[in-house]
Write a protein that holds these residues in place. Sequence first.
Motif, PDB file in Angstrom:
ATOM      1  N   PRO A 142       0.807  -1.234   0.000  1.00 52.66           N
ATOM      2  CA  PRO A 142       0.000   0.000   0.000  1.00 52.66           C
ATOM      3  C   PRO A 142       0.835   1.277   0.000  1.00 52.66           C
ATOM      4  O   PRO A 142       0.404   2.300  -0.541  1.00 52.66           O
ATOM      5  N   VAL A 143       2.011   1.241   0.605  1.00 50.93           N
ATOM      6  CA  VAL A 143       2.851   2.437   0.608  1.00 50.93           C
ATOM      7  C   VAL A 143       3.485   2.639  -0.760  1.00 50.93           C
ATOM      8  O   VAL A 143       3.489   3.752  -1.310  1.00 50.93           O
ATOM      9  N   GLU A 144       3.980   1.554  -1.348  1.00 55.03           N
ATOM     10  CA  GLU A 144       4.590   1.682  -2.681  1.00 55.03           C
ATOM     11  C   GLU A 144       3.570   2.156  -3.705  1.00 55.03           C
ATOM     12  O   GLU A 144       3.868   2.971  -4.580  1.00 55.03           O
ATOM     13  N   PHE A 145       2.343   1.643  -3.582  1.00 58.78           N
ATOM     14  CA  PHE A 145       1.297   2.078  -4.508  1.00 58.78           C
ATOM     15  C   PHE A 145       1.051   3.582  -4.381  1.00 58.78           C
ATOM     16  O   PHE A 145       0.949   4.305  -5.374  1.00 58.78           O
ATOM     17  N   ARG A 146       1.005   4.052  -3.140  1.00 59.21           N
ATOM     18  CA  ARG A 146       0.802   5.491  -2.925  1.00 59.21           C
ATOM     19  C   ARG A 146       1.983   6.289  -3.484  1.00 59.21           C
ATOM     20  O   ARG A 146       1.807   7.328  -4.119  1.00 59.21           O
ATOM     21  N   GLN A 147       3.184   5.782  -3.220  1.00 60.76           N
ATOM     22  CA  GLN A 147       4.370   6.517  -3.686  1.00 60.76           C
ATOM     23  C   GLN A 147       4.411   6.609  -5.213  1.00 60.76           C
ATOM     24  O   GLN A 147       4.801   7.630  -5.769  1.00 60.76           O
ATOM     25  N   LEU A 148       3.962   5.541  -5.847  1.00 54.50           N
ATOM     26  CA  LEU A 148       3.954   5.500  -7.302  1.00 54.50           C
ATOM     27  C   LEU A 148       3.044   6.583  -7.892  1.00 54.50           C
ATOM     28  O   LEU A 148       3.292   7.096  -8.984  1.00 54.50           O
ATOM     29  N   ASN A 149       1.993   6.913  -7.151  1.00 57.10           N
ATOM     30  CA  ASN A 149       1.017   7.889  -7.649  1.00 57.10           C
ATOM     31  C   ASN A 149       1.093   9.235  -6.925  1.00 57.10           C
ATOM     32  O   ASN A 149       0.230  10.092  -7.117  1.00 57.10           O
ATOM     33  N   ALA A 150       2.102   9.390  -6.076  1.00 55.80           N
ATOM     34  CA  ALA A 150       2.174  10.585  -5.227  1.00 55.80           C
ATOM     35  C   ALA A 150       2.402  11.840  -6.058  1.00 55.80           C
ATOM     36  O   ALA A 150       3.163  11.844  -7.026  1.00 55.80           O
ATOM     37  N   MET A 151       1.751  12.910  -5.672  1.00 54.19           N
ATOM     38  CA  MET A 151       2.001  14.183  -6.342  1.00 54.19           C
ATOM     39  C   MET A 151       3.342  14.746  -5.891  1.00 54.19           C
ATOM     40  O   MET A 151       3.922  14.317  -4.892  1.00 54.19           O
ATOM     41  N   GLU A 152       3.832  15.697  -6.648  1.00 55.86           N
ATOM     42  CA  GLU A 152       5.092  16.359  -6.300  1.00 55.86           C
ATOM     43  C   GLU A 152       5.007  17.795  -6.789  1.00 55.86           C
ATOM     44  O   GLU A 152       4.006  18.190  -7.393  1.00 55.86           O
ATOM     45  N   GLU A 153       6.042  18.526  -6.538  1.00 57.00           N
ATOM     46  CA  GLU A 153       6.050  19.922  -6.991  1.00 57.00           C
ATOM     47  C   GLU A 153       5.830  19.927  -8.502  1.00 57.00           C
ATOM     48  O   GLU A 153       6.463  19.149  -9.216  1.00 57.00           O
ATOM     49  N   GLY A 154       4.924  20.752  -8.971  1.00 53.78           N
ATOM     50  CA  GLY A 154       4.645  20.819 -10.400  1.00 53.78           C
ATOM     51  C   GLY A 154       3.400  20.056 -10.817  1.00 53.78           C
ATOM     52  O   GLY A 154       2.856  20.296 -11.897  1.00 53.78           O
ATOM     53  N   THR A 155       2.942  19.137  -9.962  1.00 62.58           N
ATOM     54  CA  THR A 155       1.713  18.410 -10.285  1.00 62.58           C
ATOM     55  C   THR A 155       0.556  19.393 -10.480  1.00 62.58           C
ATOM     56  O   THR A 155       0.454  20.393  -9.767  1.00 62.58           O
ATOM     57  N   ILE A 156      -0.301  19.088 -11.447  1.00 59.45           N
ATOM     58  CA  ILE A 156      -1.476  19.933 -11.660  1.00 59.45           C
ATOM     59  C   ILE A 156      -2.644  19.327 -10.876  1.00 59.45           C
ATOM     60  O   ILE A 156      -2.991  18.164 -11.053  1.00 59.45           O
ATOM     61  N   MET A 157      -3.217  20.139 -10.019  1.00 59.31           N
ATOM     62  CA  MET A 157      -4.373  19.696  -9.231  1.00 59.31           C
ATOM     63  C   MET A 157      -5.603  19.569 -10.143  1.00 59.31           C
ATOM     64  O   MET A 157      -5.627  20.155 -11.221  1.00 59.31           O
ATOM     65  N   PRO A 158      -6.628  18.851  -9.698  1.00 59.07           N
ATOM     66  CA  PRO A 158      -7.850  18.757 -10.504  1.00 59.07           C
ATOM     67  C   PRO A 158      -8.464  20.116 -10.831  1.00 59.07           C
ATOM     68  O   PRO A 158      -9.203  20.256 -11.796  1.00 59.07           O
ATOM     69  N   THR A 159      -8.135  21.119 -10.055  1.00 58.58           N
ATOM     70  CA  THR A 159      -8.646  22.469 -10.289  1.00 58.58           C
ATOM     71  C   THR A 159      -7.840  23.190 -11.368  1.00 58.58           C
ATOM     72  O   THR A 159      -8.139  24.340 -11.692  1.00 58.58           O
ATOM     73  N   GLY A 160      -6.802  22.531 -11.873  1.00 64.24           N
ATOM     74  CA  GLY A 160      -5.935  23.159 -12.855  1.00 64.24           C
ATOM     75  C   GLY A 160      -4.809  23.961 -12.242  1.00 64.24           C
ATOM     76  O   GLY A 160      -3.932  24.452 -12.931  1.00 64.24           O
ATOM     77  N   GLN A 161      -4.812  24.070 -10.917  1.00 59.12           N
ATOM     78  CA  GLN A 161      -3.778  24.861 -10.251  1.00 59.12           C
ATOM     79  C   GLN A 161      -2.525  24.004 -10.052  1.00 59.12           C
ATOM     80  O   GLN A 161      -2.607  22.902  -9.514  1.00 59.12           O
ATOM     81  N   PRO A 162      -1.384  24.490 -10.492  1.00 57.02           N
ATOM     82  CA  PRO A 162      -0.172  23.703 -10.248  1.00 57.02           C
ATOM     83  C   PRO A 162       0.287  23.802  -8.793  1.00 57.02           C
ATOM     84  O   PRO A 162       0.035  24.799  -8.133  1.00 57.02           O
ATOM     85  N   VAL A 163       0.933  22.744  -8.332  1.00 56.67           N
ATOM     86  CA  VAL A 163       1.521  22.756  -6.992  1.00 56.67           C
ATOM     87  C   VAL A 163       2.865  23.442  -7.111  1.00 56.67           C
ATOM     88  O   VAL A 163       3.781  22.913  -7.735  1.00 56.67           O
ATOM     89  N   GLU A 164       2.980  24.633  -6.535  1.00 59.69           N
ATOM     90  CA  GLU A 164       4.135  25.487  -6.835  1.00 59.69           C
ATOM     91  C   GLU A 164       5.199  25.531  -5.762  1.00 59.69           C
ATOM     92  O   GLU A 164       6.046  26.405  -5.760  1.00 59.69           O
ATOM     93  N   SER A 165       5.099  24.608  -4.796  1.00 61.57           N
ATOM     94  CA  SER A 165       6.185  24.526  -3.813  1.00 61.57           C
ATOM     95  C   SER A 165       6.367  23.047  -3.471  1.00 61.57           C
ATOM     96  O   SER A 165       5.569  22.213  -3.912  1.00 61.57           O
ATOM     97  N   PRO A 166       7.388  22.705  -2.690  1.00 60.48           N
ATOM     98  CA  PRO A 166       7.672  21.282  -2.469  1.00 60.48           C
ATOM     99  C   PRO A 166       6.454  20.495  -1.978  1.00 60.48           C
ATOM    100  O   PRO A 166       5.645  20.994  -1.200  1.00 60.48           O
ATOM    101  N   ALA A 167       6.318  19.280  -2.469  1.00 62.84           N
ATOM    102  CA  ALA A 167       5.231  18.381  -2.085  1.00 62.84           C
ATOM    103  C   ALA A 167       5.827  16.981  -1.874  1.00 62.84           C
ATOM    104  O   ALA A 167       5.650  16.098  -2.703  1.00 62.84           O
TER     105      ALA A 167
END
Lengths: 297, 197, 793
Positions: free
Chosen positions: C401-426
């Motif tokens: 379950p942790v590896e699965f989450r890590q595989l899909n984890a967002m990071e800086e630059g990911t685009i949220m469903p709202t279209g807003q990019p994640v603009e700081s470390p994630a």
Amino acid sequence: MDFLRPASWEEALAAKAEHPTAVPIAGGTDVMVEINFDHRRPEYLLDLNRITELNEWHVGEEKVALGPSVPYTKIMENLRTELPGLALASHTVASPQIRNRGGVGGNLGCASPAGDSHPALLSSGADVEVESQARGSRLIPIDEFYKGVKRNALEQDELIKAIHIPKADGPQQFSKVGTRNAMVIAVCAFGLALHPSTRTVRTGIGSAAPTPVRAKAAEEFLNAALEEGGFWDSGKIITPSIAKQFATLASGACNPIDDVRGTANYRRHAVGVMARRNLMWTWESYRGEGRTLEGAA
Amino acid sequence: MRVNFTVNGRQQEADDVWEGESLLYVLRERMGLPGSKNACEQGECGSCTVRLDGVPVCSCLVAAGQVEGREVVTVEGLADYAKHREDSHPGGACGSVCGGTDLQQARQWQAKGTDGQTGEGGELSPIQQAFIDAGAVQCGFCTPGLLVAADELLERNPSPSDGDIREALSGNLCRCTGYEKILDAVRLAAARQEEAV
Amino acid sequence: MAGTTTGAPTNVTQKYNQGGIGESTLRPDGTLKVTGEFAYSSDMWHEDMLWGQTLRSTVAHAEIVSIDTSEALKMDGVYAVLTADDMPAAKNYGMEFQDTPILAYGKVRHHGEPVALVAADHPETARRAAAKIVIEYRELPLITDEASATAPDAILVHENRDDHHAPFVPHPNIVHHQPIQRGNAEEAAKKADFIVKGEYTFGMQDQAFLGPESGLAVPAEDGGIDLYVATQWLHSDLKQIAPCLGLPEEKVRMTMSGVGGAFGGREDISMQIQASVLALRTGKPVKMVYNRTESFFGHVHRHPAKLYYEHGATKDGKLTHMKCKIVLDGGAYASSTASVVGNASSLSVGPYVIDNVDILAIGLYSNNPPCGAMRGFGAVQACFAYEAQMDKLAAKLGMDPVEFRQLNAMEEGTIMPTGQPVESPAPVAELLRRVKSRPLPPERQWESSEGADVRALPGGLSNTTHGEGVVRGIGYAVGIKNVGFSEGFDDYSTAKISMQVINGEAVAVVHTAMAEVGQGGVTIHAQIARTELGVQQVTIHPADTQVGSAGSTSAGRQTYMTGGAIKNSCELVREQVFEIGRRKFGSYHPAWATEELNLEGGKVVTNAGEVLASIVDVLEDEVVSVEEEWRHQPTEAFDRVTGQGRGHVQYAFAAHRAVVEVDTELGLVKVIELACAQDVGKALNPLSVVGQIQGGTTQGLGVAVMEEIIVDPKTAKVRNPSFTDYLLPTILDTPTIPVDYIEMADPKAPYGVRGIGEAPTLSSTPAVLAAIRNATGLELNKTPVRPEHITGT
């Protein structure tokens, strides 16, 4: 509201005779909650704190005479050997602060099925000594004490003077289910005492019926099974089928309700589990160390 | 009714007390000692914990009339109370025979605070200092009750295990800290107490 | 007003040798709090004060046929009995919608709604008088869930809505709805090798702050009022109170009293207007203190929710799509339901990369208790559901379950469903790695030489098991929470900073309206002032309305916002000090004009470290003072149809690993350890950071296994408004909470800080649930998990 402060037992009886609706208050752990939350406005509060003998206990040959105001903390600290079931139950009462104030008399006076001491009193076969100015004192066997939801066998002019509890002649146990690991009101509770001297077992169930009750069918079944199997003499392990049947009969003794603390089905189930575990613990203790008594946890 | 009792070593009198009032109400509203807190008033949170003749109790569940002639210590008097104990029993513990401070001792003791109302002027008790140092105080509403309970624990049991601490404080709810820093504080106070011996 | 008010807050001064940001300085109010001298709102006292008491509805939904107060008014010691007819001006208030009556008129909409007020000379007199008020109700049908709220013939909880969401909602019993569409979930689902669906129920949680709603209202000679209360946002209160009293805002002078915890529950008004109208009517100071039962009716709760989720993944473990519908029950009044809907919707995807989503969150009006802000604010409910989904999907895929989450984890630059990019470390994957790599606590810790220590077992002191039936389980979860006010709200804070010389020493005075609710904002404020102004001694002025708004102590925003405002004002103060220095000493040293200057150790120094003058010599008897507003970068509203928009300011992330032991026969749970890893941006005070994370974690634990306000669906009445039956975790229910925080600065935030208070409340609950599922093999789709759920009874 009037606050009556008798300085002696006689004065307390006189006050209760004069004001039969007076509500006795000792530890205050039930009465004050009702007052603080406007659930109750008694005409008179009858403070028992100044009557020192209610705060004392005497260990006799066969019984402990326990003052109704002896706080649970004192029972835990001083009566673990004589009254192990009650000491265990005392340890599960609310919080340290409440255990420092509340006593068995409050549980009996309030007669809530959820009172923690009831299963231990039932399983050890206690007598409640009550007294009135008019008629003197009388003993009420615990089996006849609980009369309904929050109703007991006391007459209006009577006060609880002492609880006479047979000293343990064998291992005793007590368990209580609550949805928190401390400071919790019982969802349901179970107490069990082995009485090797009479080769009997007694039980008590809390919070799973309108009153605290014994699981009499379970006791009778177990008494017979232990006798027939020669278990008391051999001290051999109780078979799983006996334990299971005992648990089933204990569940059957319940007549619970659904409420915010738990469902009726769960209460039946949990009483069965606790009955089985209490039986195994006490029996292990009985066979392991003979008549050495299980101490409080 | 009128009620007389000793609070933090001082004789106090309250007049016109309604018979249904709790000790907590009398302390807070009649004696100017609001340190003991009114979080639940049903004995389920411990924030009103005081020592009654040395024993920790929920002051919300003690009827005012029941305190007549008795000794109460609140958080406002805790520092002086601890100081007095330290002076008479260096090392903090009073041995296995005494569950709390006995009545005789309690009666001999007098608060040394400036006015007995605020507890100002005295130093902090070890447990009070440890609560600050360990970060065990956030909103602080549970703190007075926890301090009274924890101080009594250390009086009884100078080196409690974590299980002992948890059990002794299981009647005191805290909503802010998650209790971890409260455990730290009690451990810290115990360790400092040990060092001091 | 004659006589004095006891308990009014005063300046608190704290001196530290260094004590700047990054140090674990101690609370400036710590000594007051451990000696019992710190005055909370319930400690306020005034000579000749009266006691206020409310009378609340005994039914959930009814027309008020009549109210008879005559018997109550006849009582000795009663000074006023008020109903809605006696209100001096506006009859309603509310933070986002003015839909909440001070006292009910026409009808009551929920159990425990205030209907009348009494002022009397003693609380018992007030209670007796309240009991003599006779109210006749004509009961109305109940709206208790989505089906009854949106039925075609449903009775409307509020008729004639005129709020800003009203024109856009599909039904007047829906406060707000927020869809989000991105990618094509329908098409993407076709590419999924595995699909999991789940239906989840989140119970109603109470903030259960320990200090009850309380305060003191003192009528003033100018016809105004001085109000001492515990709140999260003075200026928001003020804006709501003044119109209800018919007074200009400057005549309602509010001072923050000691606050005994908040957690969202003090963002709305409670007793403020009640005490004020009683004080104005009687001309006497009025104190009000709710008892614990009333407190359960006196503030909004966390929205209970139904959540319907579908996730898909390819067989190599990549998430393909997510569809969800989140139904939040806002209860009888809107409070912050609309904002909670926005949060639930925009954060429903969790900290994962999913390009194709079809999201809808709605908030209902019903006759259940009103719900609003609580720590985690809409993100908590979603996290509980999406994390359960992640475990289900991982199990289907046969992945860790942790590896699965890590595989899909967002990071800086990911685009949220709202279209807003994640603009700081994630650092989502890293947080998971950290909790997973921590050594596990030893098994069977209850075993001791003297037998089983029940304190370490499920059931605890109740002695239910000595190890029988006990099974260990481990679970993981991670969550995402927004920080600060979103969706285009003009979010700002104000700080007034003064500096002067007192007794030969430079002292900074920090004056803000920030609500210190226990979080330690005052500690941080002093640290920032020391860092920016190079002083040792800082005085914290009480929070009041004599300075501009600080915004709410909520949304994890205060260190960012008021911290930012203090930093900004300090910088302006510093410039003034330099200006004075240049004026006085500029001709003696060219560096005054040419070098970049700093304030350090009480002195003006150059970047190269050369001391030019002491602050004392520069200031002499001058006082430098700056009051300025400060804003974070603006956000925008989410599109009402597509949900697109740069709605959030900042995100916070936390991950938990829960280790539990479950008595599988009795269904009792003992949490053994609840480890947390969190990115805090920058820890301004490490001790406080850890304390916040542990506290937030414990509130999440509570809702996982015991906390729930139980509302009877047949009557919409609250069944457990007490600490006897609404259970909070005790110290025996709370495990060790090891905290591993990392500091990845947000370049846009002051000092790089990230709001920290809320994120740990999100992931704690699903981690505990996952661990219980791991121990029992059960699905467990509801919080709190009750013994009945585990035992199937």
